[in-house]
Write an enzyme that holds these catalytic residues in place. Structure first.
Site, short mmCIF file in Angstrom:
data_model
loop_
_atom_site.label_atom_id
_atom_site.label_comp_id
_atom_site.label_asym_id
_atom_site.label_seq_id
_atom_site.Cartn_x
_atom_site.Cartn_y
_atom_site.Cartn_z
N ASP A 21 0.79 -1.25 0.00
CA ASP A 21 0.00 0.00 0.00
C ASP A 21 0.82 1.30 0.00
OD1 ASP A 21 -1.95 -1.94 0.25
OD2 ASP A 21 -2.82 -1.18 2.10
N ASP A 56 -4.57 -0.77 -1.90
CA ASP A 56 -5.86 -0.60 -1.22
C ASP A 56 -6.80 0.05 -2.24
OD1 ASP A 56 -6.81 -1.13 1.46
OD2 ASP A 56 -6.96 1.02 1.82
N HIS A 58 -10.74 0.82 -2.66
CA HIS A 58 -12.12 0.81 -2.15
C HIS A 58 -13.10 1.49 -3.10
CE1 HIS A 58 -10.52 -0.45 1.69
NE2 HIS A 58 -9.86 0.68 1.89
N HIS A 63 -17.41 3.02 0.75
CA HIS A 63 -17.02 1.75 1.38
C HIS A 63 -17.42 1.72 2.86
CE1 HIS A 63 -14.13 -1.36 2.87
NE2 HIS A 63 -14.58 -1.95 1.77
N HIS A 77 -10.55 7.02 1.77
CA HIS A 77 -9.18 6.89 1.25
C HIS A 77 -9.13 5.83 0.17
CE1 HIS A 77 -9.47 3.61 4.14
NE2 HIS A 77 -8.55 3.01 3.41
N LYS A 99 -7.07 -4.90 -3.06
CA LYS A 99 -7.82 -5.44 -1.92
C LYS A 99 -8.72 -4.35 -1.36
CE LYS A 99 -4.08 -4.31 1.22
NZ LYS A 99 -4.80 -3.28 1.98
N CYS A 119 -2.04 -2.79 7.64
CA CYS A 119 -1.93 -3.71 6.50
C CYS A 119 -0.65 -4.54 6.49
CB CYS A 119 -2.15 -2.96 5.20
SG CYS A 119 -3.87 -2.39 5.08
C1 VGL Z 1 -4.63 0.66 5.68
C2 VGL Z 1 -6.22 1.53 7.06
C3 VGL Z 1 -7.18 1.43 6.07
C4 VGL Z 1 -3.20 0.25 5.50
C5 VGL Z 1 -5.56 0.53 4.68
O1 VGL Z 1 -2.73 0.18 4.35
O2 VGL Z 1 -2.53 -0.01 6.53
N1 VGL Z 1 -4.97 1.15 6.87
N2 VGL Z 1 -6.82 0.93 4.88
ZN ZN Z 2 -8.26 0.99 3.33
#
Ligand code: VGL
Ligand code: ZN
Length: 198
Positions: A9, A47, A49, A53, A82, A107, A152
């Protein structure tokens, strides 16, 4: 033994001025690029979404970002909007070397389930397909880096270790959100799962 570099990410929304900026997030980019030539496979996670979401605080009445809520699958932190599909925030950091990526795995695309881990969604059972990809490429050793250490990266590393992969997290090339002791808890859970922290 062949090893995969799993880059978690490294996206604009988790870097400087992003919607869910992780302090120092951008600092990991050049070090991650430098590890790529030495890896037998490079996997980037993204990430990804849909708008609205269920992990977004804005999708719930009377909720605020960074608060914990209950979902049918368990506890879930609510986040600022995000990494919305197709937005600049969801793009990889512009300096991340994407050319070297063999595989990009997205994801968090199911509206009603978040997915911190690169292997399973937050219901702990819906697979992303990454396990099969790595096994069919006969990769058993993983080096993980990226954002965020306590979400993550942590969930991905713990799931990978539980699946039997040999996992090393390079902590210098990770940055944490660190809310309510989440970094310490993540370090403890990674160690308990047999993840090597380097
Ligand atoms: C993440 C919060 C929400 C991450 C992703 O990449 O750690 N944290 N979505
Ligand atoms: Zn996320």
């Amino acid at each position: 033994m062949s090893h995969a570099l799993i880059v978690i990410d490294v996206q604009n929304d988790f870097c400087l001025n992003g919607a869910l900026a992780v302090s120092g997030g951008h600092e990991v980019v050049s070090g991650i690029n430098a590890l790529m030539p030495g890896a037998d496979a490079v996997v980037l996670t993204q990430d990804w979404h849909p708008a609205g979401h269920s992990s977004f605080a804005s999708s719930h009445a009377d909720e605020e970002p960074y608060k914990l809520t209950k979902m049918p699958y368990g506890d879930q932190v609510l986040w600022p909007d995000h990494c919305v599909q197709g937005t600049d925030g969801a793009l990889f950091h512009a300096d991340l070397n994407q050319d070297r990526a063999d595989m990009i795995i997205r994801k968090g695309y199911n509206h009603s389930i978040d997915s911190y881990s690169a292997f399973f969604e937050n219901d702990k059972k819906t697979p992303t397909g990454l396990e099969g990809y790595l096994r069919t490429r006969e990769i058993s050793k993983l080096v993980m880096v990226g954002l965020a250490t306590d979400f993550c990266v942590n969930f991905s590393a713990v799931d990978a270790a539980k699946l039997g992969f040999h996992v090393t997290v390079n902590m210098d090339l990770c940055r944490a959100i660190n809310m309510d002791g989440s970094l310490d808890a993540a370090i403890a859970s990674m160690k308990a799962a047999g993840v090597t922290l380097a």
